[in-house]
Design an enzyme around this catalytic site. Structure first.
Site, PDB file in Angstrom:
ATOM      1  N   SER A 118      66.765 -22.217 -55.787  1.00  0.00           N
ATOM      2  CA  SER A 118      66.775 -23.570 -56.328  1.00  0.00           C
ATOM      3  C   SER A 118      67.742 -23.656 -57.509  1.00  0.00           C
ATOM      4  CB  SER A 118      65.347 -23.982 -56.726  1.00  0.00           C
ATOM      5  OG  SER A 118      65.265 -25.368 -56.968  1.00  0.00           O
ATOM      6  N   GLU A 215      70.939 -25.786 -48.927  1.00  0.00           N
ATOM      7  CA  GLU A 215      69.590 -26.354 -48.838  1.00  0.00           C
ATOM      8  C   GLU A 215      69.378 -27.248 -50.045  1.00  0.00           C
ATOM      9  OE1 GLU A 215      66.635 -25.695 -50.845  1.00  0.00           O
ATOM     10  OE2 GLU A 215      67.855 -24.656 -52.333  1.00  0.00           O
ATOM     11  N   HIS A 280      63.298 -24.573 -49.951  1.00  0.00           N
ATOM     12  CA  HIS A 280      61.983 -25.100 -50.337  1.00  0.00           C
ATOM     13  C   HIS A 280      61.142 -25.390 -49.092  1.00  0.00           C
ATOM     14  CE1 HIS A 280      64.727 -25.947 -53.682  1.00  0.00           C
ATOM     15  NE2 HIS A 280      63.679 -25.917 -54.480  1.00  0.00           N
TER      16      HIS A 280
END
Length: 310
Positions: A118, A215, A280
Site C-alpha cells: 500500500s 493495485e 488489498h
C-alpha cells in the site's frame, strides 16, 4: 545483473531479530499486538520502533512526526542485529518522511528485508532506486491481512523463510486481459503512490524489461484512469514486458476498472493478467519487487525465476 535485477537480501531464519516500525498511518494497538504475536510464533525476536504507537499531534492520519517515523526506520535498518524491517501499516505518510532518510547510511548498513505494501510503495521505490535492493510487497503487521488472515500470513511467511516454495503466483479468479508471455524484472505496487512519486528523486527508474505490478483501494475508475495516464505519459511502461493487475477493493464496479485497464494498457502489446491476488484483498499474495519473473497470461500465473530472498 540481467534486466536490472536488484540485489536480494538474505532470507529469514528462526531466531532472527526483526523490527516493526510505523512509517505511515497510526497503528491500532490490538492489531499490532496480534501481529507481533504472530511474528514471535514464527520464531522471530521482535523490536518495536520507539514511536510506533504514537500519533501526530495535529494530523490524525499520521503515526507521529515525519522525523520521528524516519528515525525509527533508520535506527531499525542500521541496527546490525536486525535482519528485517516490517511496516506496521499503510494509510499515508511514507512520502513525507523520505527526505528525512540518509540513504548513504542505510546503504552502509547492508542488505536487509523490507516488508510492506500500500503506502509503503513509496519506500519500495526509494529502496530500489537508492539502495539497489529487492523488497517484499506483502501484508503488514498491524493489519487484519496479517493478524487474522491465515492464508495471507502463511504466504508471507513462506516468502520470507522458504522463498523457493512460493515462486508461482496465481489464483482461481486470475484471467488474461491480453494473452501472451513476457519476462522482466518486477516493479510497481500501489497505483496512486506510483503516480504520486513521478518527478521526485525517490522515484525508481523502470527496468529495461519489466513486469509491472499494479493495485489500489478506494479510488474511483476515473481516478485510476488518471493515474495510469500519468504513468503512461511519464514513460513508466516504456520497457514493460508484461503487466500483472492485483486487487481493486472499493474502486467501484470491477467491470469499469477492467474497462479502464483494457482501454489504457491493452494497446501496449504485452500480456496483461487480471486479478492476480496481491494488494488489498483476502488471502493476499506476497510479491517480491526487483527480481526476475515471467508473466504467462495464458496460464494465469506469475513465475518468480529465482527465490525472492537468497
Amino acid at each position: 545483473m540481467s534486466m536490472r535485477e536488484l540485489r536480494r537480501p538474505p532470507r529469514l531464519r528462526s531466531g532472527d531479530t526483526v523490527a516493526v516500525v510505523a512509517p505511515a498511518g497510526p497503528v491500532p494497538a490490538e492489531l499490532l499486538e496480534a501481529g507481533v504475536a504472530r511474528l514471535r510464533d514464527w520464531g522471530l525476536r521482535v523490536r518495536l520502533g520507539k514511536h510506533v504507537q504514537e500519533k501526530h499531534p495535529w494530523l490524525e492520519y499520521l503515526a507521529g512526526g515525519d522525523a520521528d517515523r524516519a528515525a525509527d526506520l533508520r535506527d531499525a535498518w542500521c541496527d546490525p542485529e536486525v535482519a528485517a524491517v516490517f511496516c506496521a501499516r499503510g494509510g499515508y505518510g511514507c512520502m513525507r518522511m523520505l527526505d528525512h532518510l540518509d540513504f548513504d547510511r542505510l546503504a552502509a548498513a547492508g542488505e536487509k528485508v523490507l516488508v510492506g505494501s500500500s503506502d509503503v510503495t513509496a519506500l519500495h521505490e526509494a529502496f530500489g532506486a537508492r539502495l539497489g535492493l529487492a523488497t517484499v510487497f506483502g501484508p503488514m503487521v498491524a493489519t487484519k491481512a496479517f493478524a487474522h488472515d491465515e492464508r495471507a500470513a502463511e504466504h508471507l511467511r513462506r516468502t520470507l523463510f522458504e522463498p523457493e516454495s512460493v515462486t508461482i503466483l496465481t489464483r482461481p479468479a486470475a484471467e488474461p486481459l491480453v494473452r501472451g508471455r513476457g519476462r522482466g524484472v518486477t516493479y510497481g505496487g500501489n497505483l496512486s503512490l506510483l503516480a504520486g512519486s513521478l518527478g521526485s528523486t525517490s522515484a525508481a527508474r523502470p527496468p529495461e524489461r519489466g513486469i509491472a505490478l499494479l493495485e489500489d483501494i478506494t479510488e474511483k475508475p476515473y481516478l485510476l484512469d488518471r493515474f495510469v495516464t500519468q504513468l503512461l505519459r511519464a514513460g513508466f511502461f516504456d520497457g514493460v514486458a508484461g503487466i500483472a493487475l492485483g486487487s481493486w477493493t472499493d474502486c467501484g464496479p470491477l467491470e469499469q476498472v477492467r474497462t479502464v485497464m483494457c482501454d489504457l494498457l491493452g494497446g501496449l502489446g504485452v500480456p496483461i493478467l487480471w486479478e492476480l491476488g496481491f494488494g488489498h484483498c483476502e488471502a493476499q499474495r506476497t510479491v517480491p519487487l526487483g527480481v526476475a519473473a515471467e508473466l504467462d497470461a495464458d496460464a494465469h500465473r506469475l513465475s518468480i525465476l529465482q527465490p525472492a530472498l537468497r
